[in-house]
Design a protein around this motif. Structure first.
Motif, PDB file in Angstrom:
ATOM      1  N   ARG A  66       0.841  -1.212   0.000  1.00  0.00           N
ATOM      2  CA  ARG A  66       0.000   0.000   0.000  1.00  0.00           C
ATOM      3  C   ARG A  66       0.869   1.251   0.000  1.00  0.00           C
ATOM      4  NH1 ARG A  66      -5.439  -0.800   1.323  1.00  0.00           N
ATOM      5  NH2 ARG A  66      -5.927  -2.983   1.763  1.00  0.00           N
ATOM      6  N   LEU A  67       1.973   1.204   0.766  1.00  0.00           N
ATOM      7  CA  LEU A  67       2.878   2.347   0.778  1.00  0.00           C
ATOM      8  C   LEU A  67       3.487   2.552  -0.604  1.00  0.00           C
ATOM      9  CD1 LEU A  67       4.684   1.738   4.207  1.00  0.00           C
ATOM     10  CD2 LEU A  67       3.147   3.618   3.656  1.00  0.00           C
ATOM     11  N   ARG A  68       3.812   1.446  -1.275  1.00  0.00           N
ATOM     12  CA  ARG A  68       4.389   1.578  -2.625  1.00  0.00           C
ATOM     13  C   ARG A  68       3.366   2.161  -3.589  1.00  0.00           C
ATOM     14  NH1 ARG A  68       9.177  -1.135  -1.738  1.00  0.00           N
ATOM     15  NH2 ARG A  68       9.038  -3.143  -0.704  1.00  0.00           N
ATOM     16  N   SER A  69       2.137   1.703  -3.490  1.00  0.00           N
ATOM     17  CA  SER A  69       1.092   2.266  -4.363  1.00  0.00           C
ATOM     18  C   SER A  69       0.946   3.764  -4.119  1.00  0.00           C
ATOM     19  CB  SER A  69      -0.242   1.564  -4.109  1.00  0.00           C
ATOM     20  OG  SER A  69      -0.161   0.213  -4.496  1.00  0.00           O
ATOM     21  N   ALA A  70       0.990   4.155  -2.848  1.00  0.00           N
ATOM     22  CA  ALA A  70       0.878   5.579  -2.521  1.00  0.00           C
ATOM     23  C   ALA A  70       2.068   6.352  -3.089  1.00  0.00           C
ATOM     24  CB  ALA A  70       0.796   5.768  -1.011  1.00  0.00           C
ATOM     25  N   ALA A  71       3.252   5.738  -3.009  1.00  0.00           N
ATOM     26  CA  ALA A  71       4.454   6.403  -3.525  1.00  0.00           C
ATOM     27  C   ALA A  71       4.352   6.624  -5.017  1.00  0.00           C
ATOM     28  CB  ALA A  71       5.685   5.568  -3.190  1.00  0.00           C
ATOM     29  N   TYR A  72       3.885   5.600  -5.749  1.00  0.00           N
ATOM     30  CA  TYR A  72       3.825   5.717  -7.205  1.00  0.00           C
ATOM     31  C   TYR A  72       2.732   6.649  -7.680  1.00  0.00           C
ATOM     32  CZ  TYR A  72       7.506   2.332  -7.991  1.00  0.00           C
ATOM     33  OH  TYR A  72       8.725   1.703  -8.036  1.00  0.00           O
ATOM     34  N   ALA A  73       1.843   7.050  -6.763  1.00  0.00           N
ATOM     35  CA  ALA A  73       0.857   8.060  -7.131  1.00  0.00           C
ATOM     36  C   ALA A  73       1.437   9.473  -7.058  1.00  0.00           C
ATOM     37  CB  ALA A  73      -0.352   7.959  -6.201  1.00  0.00           C
ATOM     38  N   ILE A  74       2.653   9.573  -6.492  1.00  0.00           N
ATOM     39  CA  ILE A  74       3.337  10.871  -6.391  1.00  0.00           C
ATOM     40  C   ILE A  74       4.378  10.941  -7.500  1.00  0.00           C
ATOM     41  CG2 ILE A  74       4.790  12.333  -4.927  1.00  0.00           C
ATOM     42  CD1 ILE A  74       3.664  10.698  -2.525  1.00  0.00           C
ATOM     43  N   PRO A  75       4.404  12.019  -8.291  1.00  0.00           N
ATOM     44  CA  PRO A  75       5.429  12.100  -9.352  1.00  0.00           C
ATOM     45  C   PRO A  75       6.823  11.964  -8.779  1.00  0.00           C
ATOM     46  CG  PRO A  75       3.786  13.830  -9.620  1.00  0.00           C
ATOM     47  CD  PRO A  75       3.500  13.186  -8.292  1.00  0.00           C
ATOM     48  N   GLU A  76       7.727  11.355  -9.544  1.00  0.00           N
ATOM     49  CA  GLU A  76       9.031  11.029  -8.992  1.00  0.00           C
ATOM     50  C   GLU A  76       9.951  12.238  -8.888  1.00  0.00           C
ATOM     51  OE1 GLU A  76      10.865   8.007 -11.368  1.00  0.00           O
ATOM     52  OE2 GLU A  76      10.819   9.210 -13.184  1.00  0.00           O
ATOM     53  N   HIS A  77       9.519  13.408  -9.356  1.00  0.00           N
ATOM     54  CA  HIS A  77      10.363  14.585  -9.141  1.00  0.00           C
ATOM     55  C   HIS A  77      10.087  15.230  -7.791  1.00  0.00           C
ATOM     56  CE1 HIS A  77       6.838  15.847 -11.618  1.00  0.00           C
ATOM     57  NE2 HIS A  77       6.765  16.832 -10.766  1.00  0.00           N
ATOM     58  N   TYR A  78       9.282  14.596  -6.986  1.00  0.00           N
ATOM     59  CA  TYR A  78       9.115  15.023  -5.604  1.00  0.00           C
ATOM     60  C   TYR A  78       9.851  14.058  -4.702  1.00  0.00           C
ATOM     61  CZ  TYR A  78       5.474  18.234  -7.144  1.00  0.00           C
ATOM     62  OH  TYR A  78       4.788  19.236  -7.768  1.00  0.00           O
ATOM     63  N   ALA A  79      10.569  14.600  -3.682  1.00  0.00           N
ATOM     64  CA  ALA A  79      11.348  13.746  -2.779  1.00  0.00           C
ATOM     65  C   ALA A  79      10.466  12.773  -2.016  1.00  0.00           C
ATOM     66  CB  ALA A  79      12.142  14.616  -1.804  1.00  0.00           C
ATOM     67  N   ARG A  80       9.230  13.163  -1.709  1.00  0.00           N
ATOM     68  CA  ARG A  80       8.371  12.276  -0.918  1.00  0.00           C
ATOM     69  C   ARG A  80       8.058  10.974  -1.655  1.00  0.00           C
ATOM     70  NH1 ARG A  80       5.340  16.931  -2.191  1.00  0.00           N
ATOM     71  NH2 ARG A  80       3.432  16.573  -3.412  1.00  0.00           N
ATOM     72  N   HIS A  81       8.114  10.983  -2.984  1.00  0.00           N
ATOM     73  CA  HIS A  81       7.957   9.735  -3.740  1.00  0.00           C
ATOM     74  C   HIS A  81       9.023   8.739  -3.298  1.00  0.00           C
ATOM     75  CE1 HIS A  81       7.661   7.173  -7.444  1.00  0.00           C
ATOM     76  NE2 HIS A  81       8.969   7.152  -7.348  1.00  0.00           N
ATOM     77  N   TRP A  82      10.274   9.190  -3.227  1.00  0.00           N
ATOM     78  CA  TRP A  82      11.391   8.300  -2.897  1.00  0.00           C
ATOM     79  C   TRP A  82      11.396   7.936  -1.422  1.00  0.00           C
ATOM     80  CZ3 TRP A  82      13.062   6.464  -7.192  1.00  0.00           C
ATOM     81  CH2 TRP A  82      12.960   7.239  -8.342  1.00  0.00           C
ATOM     82  N   LEU A  83      11.088   8.923  -0.568  1.00  0.00           N
ATOM     83  CA  LEU A  83      11.087   8.648   0.867  1.00  0.00           C
ATOM     84  C   LEU A  83      10.029   7.611   1.214  1.00  0.00           C
ATOM     85  CD1 LEU A  83      11.598  12.286   2.198  1.00  0.00           C
ATOM     86  CD2 LEU A  83      13.286  10.458   2.046  1.00  0.00           C
ATOM     87  N   LEU A  84       8.893   7.682   0.564  1.00  0.00           N
ATOM     88  CA  LEU A  84       7.838   6.709   0.818  1.00  0.00           C
ATOM     89  C   LEU A  84       8.257   5.316   0.354  1.00  0.00           C
ATOM     90  CD1 LEU A  84       5.153   6.952   2.184  1.00  0.00           C
ATOM     91  CD2 LEU A  84       4.109   7.590   0.007  1.00  0.00           C
ATOM     92  N   LEU A  85       8.966   5.237  -0.776  1.00  0.00           N
ATOM     93  CA  LEU A  85       9.463   3.940  -1.251  1.00  0.00           C
ATOM     94  C   LEU A  85      10.484   3.363  -0.283  1.00  0.00           C
ATOM     95  CD1 LEU A  85       9.883   4.436  -5.117  1.00  0.00           C
ATOM     96  CD2 LEU A  85       8.205   2.992  -3.943  1.00  0.00           C
ATOM     97  N   ILE A  86      11.371   4.206   0.237  1.00  0.00           N
ATOM     98  CA  ILE A  86      12.364   3.722   1.199  1.00  0.00           C
ATOM     99  C   ILE A  86      11.660   3.242   2.465  1.00  0.00           C
ATOM    100  CG2 ILE A  86      14.292   4.421   2.664  1.00  0.00           C
ATOM    101  CD1 ILE A  86      15.135   6.337   0.403  1.00  0.00           C
TER     102      ILE A  86
END
Lengths: 126, 383
Positions: A66-86
């Motif tokens: 679920r966290l990964r799905s939420a991360a991929y809903a955020i464009p990858e040019h935002y840091a929160r995309h990567w922080l959520l994946l980590i």
């Protein structure tokens, strides 16, 4: 004098395969412009549009999924995309350890609960 | 099949997994004969690459034998020996048409940053890699390179990644005749970058590291001058002194995000959740002469990296970085290997059965037993 006997053999940039950085467009040998898409329109497990080929290993599951799905809903040019994946990676490891040793997870949970109760009582006495 | 599987930071195991199968018509299944552990695999091993999932099989440096092909594959047949580029590329998109197979548009639905890569997390498409008995190879007509009958697997294995990567690193430095080149990092990529610098006509090549056995090997293999940065007060000042005060013409960063040597970067790397430490890049930008070139081939990841971009701008530097687009280099570098100009397999220090993969990772990560390059043999072979 260079110590390498082959020194200078690629000195001419014309001999270097990556010069210029981009070649004039040309079809690669044996490549074909074949659509190899599964035309079902579904996004990949990461929530992205499917490319003609895609990986199918380790589909997302559990809270980490679920966290990964939420991360991929955020464009990858935002840091929160990567922080959520980590964060999802760390949760994934915890979930895996709980699945492997559920008894230890129960014991750890019980210990944490007892510790919290003891701390609350100690703070209450003050 | 048996395959390596990630279990968490610094924890990999060999497990049993279903054999890969043909999933798209252009796929091939390759029985893996050699699978090397790459320095960039250590970033996965240490849990530093976003979207690395438990169970993922690493491995992007592979030779093997074609086992099965999909109905759309025309150039490969079962029994063909191949070396597989680490990039998964279609050969016909905007980027592949220009030779930039590392940026293929058709193989990674999860990111716009880079194309598909075998065994390098879901950031690069989520394909299980080749540290296993079998590997699924998409777009099999576009990527794999047939191994000539007169070449053995060990000699050509590194055409998959580290040899073209080192060569591209040197190429991105735009090295001209007699220029001075500094290579940070004496791992295999740094060694091949140093060798390539000579091929491109460098006048001096200086390699920097802190591990004694690697510095010794660099002097023997690549015939370079070496600097142990732990033995000098200031590596940037030292390089300037070695080059008449001007600085090298080209600096190559062949270390990437797991650089050691700066407490500040390490601390910030943890507290700011940076993808590692950029202190080598800082040294490269500091040491290179004004109007010089910095080539970045060591892997860095998002989201943040402390980079002195103001210094770079004011010095008028050219910074170039990229993942290597391997396919375009393979024929050229094969000829260098065949002619004896590059002894690629000389960097192999350890050959291990797949069952010992965890031991291999531990040894490689901790630089034990003079480990330089560890090659796994998933289906047996000479150890």
């Amino acid at each position: 004098m260079s110590p390498d006997p082959a020194s200078g053999i690629d000195q001419d940039p014309a001999r270097r395969p990556g010069v210029p950085a981009e070649k004039p467009p040309h079809s690669q040998p044996h490549a074909r412009n074949v659509a190899q898409v599964r035309q079902d329109g579904r996004p990949t497990d990461a929530g992205q549009a499917r490319t003609p080929v895609f990986g199918t290993a380790q589909p997302p599951r559990g809270l980490s999924g679920r966290l990964r799905s939420a991360a991929y809903a955020i464009p990858e040019h935002y840091a929160r995309h990567w922080l959520l994946l980590i964060l999802a990676d760390r949760v994934d490891v915890l979930e895996h350890r709980v699945r492997r040793r559920p008894g230890m997870a129960v014991a750890a949970g019980a210990g944490a609960l007892l510790g919290a109760v003891a701390l609350a009582r100690a703070l209450g006495r003050r | 099949m048996k395959a390596l599987a990630y279990q968490g930071p610094k924890h990999v195991e060999v497990v049993t997994k279903p054999d890969p199968r043909i999933e798209h018509p252009g796929d091939a299944i390759v029985r893996v004969t050699r699978a090397a552990i790459c320095g960039s695999d250590l970033h996965l091993y240490h849990g530093l690459v976003p979207d690395t999932r438990v169970g993922h099989t690493f491995g992007h440096e592979v030779t093997g034998v074609v086992q099965e092909v999909g109905r759309a594959v025309t150039t490969l047949r079962p029994g063909d020996r191949v070396v597989v580029p680490f990039n998964i590329s279609c050969g016909s998109c905007f980027f592949c048409e220009r030779g930039l197979t590392a940026s293929c548009d058709r193989t990674n639905p999860n990111s716009q940053i880079v194309g598909g890569v075998y065994g390098y997390s879901h950031l690069t498409g989520g394909y299980d890699g080749g540290q296993a008995e079998y590997l699924r190879v998409p777009f099999a007509d576009a990527g794999p390179f047939k191994i000539p009958d007169d070449m053995d697997d060990d000699s050509v294995l590194f055409l998959s990644d580290i040899l073209p990567t080192g060569y591209q690193a040197a190429e991105m430095g735009e090295i001209k005749a007699n220029e001075i080149v500094a290579v940070f990092g004496c791992g295999p990529v740094g060694l091949f970058a140093a060798k390539s610098a000579w091929l491109m006509g460098a006048g001096r090549v200086i390699a920097i590291d802190s591990v004694d056995y690697r510095l010794q090997f660099a002097r023997r293999f690549a015939r370079v001058e070496t600097v142990d940065y732990t033995q000098v007060d200031d590596v940037v000042a030292h390089l300037r002194e070695m080059t008449d005060g001007r600085g090298p013409d080209v600096c190559i960063d062949a270390v990437g995000l797991e650089a050691s040597g700066s407490l500040m970067h390490k601390a910030l790397g943890v507290t700011m959740l940076q993808a590692g430490a950029a202190n080598v890049l800082q040294w490269a930008i500091g040491a290179v002469r004004k109007a010089g070139n910095v080539s970045i081939i060591g892997v860095y990841g998002p989201p943040w990296n402390l980079v002195p971009i103001g210094v770079a701008m004011n010095k008028g530097l050219t910074l170039r970085g990229a993942q290597c687009s391997v396919r375009r280099y393979m024929p050229h570098l094969l000829e260098h290997i065949r002619a004896g100009r590059i002894d690629a397999k000389a960097v192999i220090s350890h050959r291990l059965p797949l069952d010992d993969a965890a031991k291999g990772y531990h040894m490689f990560a901790n630089k034990q037993d003079d480990c330089l390059k560890c090659v796994l043999l998933p289906n047996g072979g000479a150890a």
